[in-house]
Design an enzyme around this catalytic site. Sequence first.
Site, PDB file in Angstrom:
ATOM      1  N   HIS A 130       0.906  -1.181  -0.119  1.00 57.55           N
ATOM      2  CA  HIS A 130       0.130   0.047  -0.125  1.00 57.55           C
ATOM      3  C   HIS A 130       1.017   1.123  -0.072  1.00 57.55           C
ATOM      4  O   HIS A 130       1.926   1.166   0.817  1.00 57.55           O
ATOM      5  CB  HIS A 130      -0.652  -0.046   1.129  1.00 57.55           C
ATOM      6  CG  HIS A 130      -2.153  -0.839   1.108  1.00 57.55           C
ATOM      7  ND1 HIS A 130      -2.491  -1.460   2.385  1.00 57.55           N
ATOM      8  CD2 HIS A 130      -3.119  -1.093   0.289  1.00 57.55           C
ATOM      9  CE1 HIS A 130      -3.638  -2.325   2.028  1.00 57.55           C
ATOM     10  NE2 HIS A 130      -3.887  -1.680   0.745  1.00 57.55           N
ATOM     11  N   CYS A 190      -2.089   2.787   8.846  1.00 58.35           N
ATOM     12  CA  CYS A 190      -3.101   2.031   8.488  1.00 58.35           C
ATOM     13  C   CYS A 190      -4.363   1.837   9.470  1.00 58.35           C
ATOM     14  O   CYS A 190      -5.560   1.681   8.969  1.00 58.35           O
ATOM     15  CB  CYS A 190      -2.613   0.526   8.377  1.00 58.35           C
ATOM     16  SG  CYS A 190      -1.189   0.149   7.246  1.00 58.35           S
TER      17      CYS A 190
HETATM   18  N1  ARG Z   1      -3.934  -7.094   6.591  1.00 61.08           N
HETATM   19  C1  ARG Z   1      -4.305  -5.968   5.934  1.00 61.08           C
HETATM   20  C2  ARG Z   1      -4.080  -6.206   4.391  1.00 61.08           C
HETATM   21  O1  ARG Z   1      -3.540  -6.829   4.049  1.00 61.08           O
HETATM   22  C3  ARG Z   1      -3.463  -4.747   6.275  1.00 61.08           C
HETATM   23  C4  ARG Z   1      -3.707  -3.313   5.877  1.00 61.08           C
HETATM   24  C5  ARG Z   1      -2.806  -2.339   6.042  1.00 61.08           C
HETATM   25  N2  ARG Z   1      -3.351  -0.924   5.544  1.00 61.08           N
HETATM   26  C6  ARG Z   1      -2.656   0.152   5.073  1.00 61.08           C
HETATM   27  N3  ARG Z   1      -3.262   0.890   5.077  1.00 61.08           N
HETATM   28  N4  ARG Z   1      -1.382  -0.342   4.850  1.00 61.08           N
HETATM   29  O2  ARG Z   1      -5.069  -5.524   3.648  1.00 61.08           O
END
Ligand code: ARG
Length: 293
Positions: free
Chosen positions: A192, A286
């Site tokens: 991300h 996150c």
């Molecule tokens: N386990 C989640 C996923 O893989 C973690 C999300 C992390 N969020 C972020 N904004 N980086 O989607």
Amino acid sequence: MQQETTTERPTAPETTTHARTAASAPERIAQHKTVLMCRPEHFTVSYAINPWMDPTKPTSTDVALAQWQSLHDAYVALGYDVELIDPVAGLDDMVYAANGGFTLDGKAYGAKFAFAERVPEGPAYMAWFEAHGFEVHEPEHVNEGEGDMLLSSGAILAGHGFRTSLESHDELRRIFDREVVSLRLVDPRFYHLDTAMAILDESTIAYLPAAFDDASRAELERRYPDAILVDEADASVLGLNSFGDGRTMVIAERATGFARQLAERGFETVGLDLSELLLGGGGIKCCTLELRR
Ligand code: ARG
């Protein structure tokens, strides 16, 4: 919560470009922030959709709750307005509120998750936006909200490559009528945009150059000659997954080099341990969705 200082930190390799000394750094002004968070009441790792997740490793919901609370309390102490969305049983990842959508100018662009496990979070967040005064735009294309969309200098920096689709960037342009800068992510650990880049204030960013393809890196260099370049060690503890108000950055306490770079630029830092939430592949940012009404 631990207040970071420049003096007690071990020296890490110098990676700051155009670093100013703390003495000559500009005075930083805090902007009031309003954020949405989701208590990790149902946090666990029962599937793996990023390289950080390993369902065979034990997790503790209680530890996650305590660490999340420290983030919540840090925001309250900084004077933020913190709003909450009710967690939904069975949605392990709902604590990562950044993925719930993207808000700007009173509009909310809903999320459409890439993996089935998270798909129900999209409507849950959209219902919240609707009930809290936003003009909700249902997404046509796959996108994971603010996890891949960051506002900087009035433009939207938008990631793609792992989760958010390039097609969704056109939807963003249409809905918000802002410049959208597409940036391609290439390292699966930084899947991300908010794991590879931090917004420090209106026009300043920090990022891990190796997380982007050549064209995106060139674009970032052109737009942000003054950016803080963060090293692998700090990025690997999700140091970039941080949030601030233009004066104080809340960051992973293990990102000691990044903390030093921030201090050199005149930012205050608050270091937190969100290691339990890192088991799901997420950190401070996150767990934070900015609300712009
Ligand atoms: N386990 C989640 C996923 O893989 C973690 C999300 C992390 N969020 C972020 N904004 N980086 O989607």
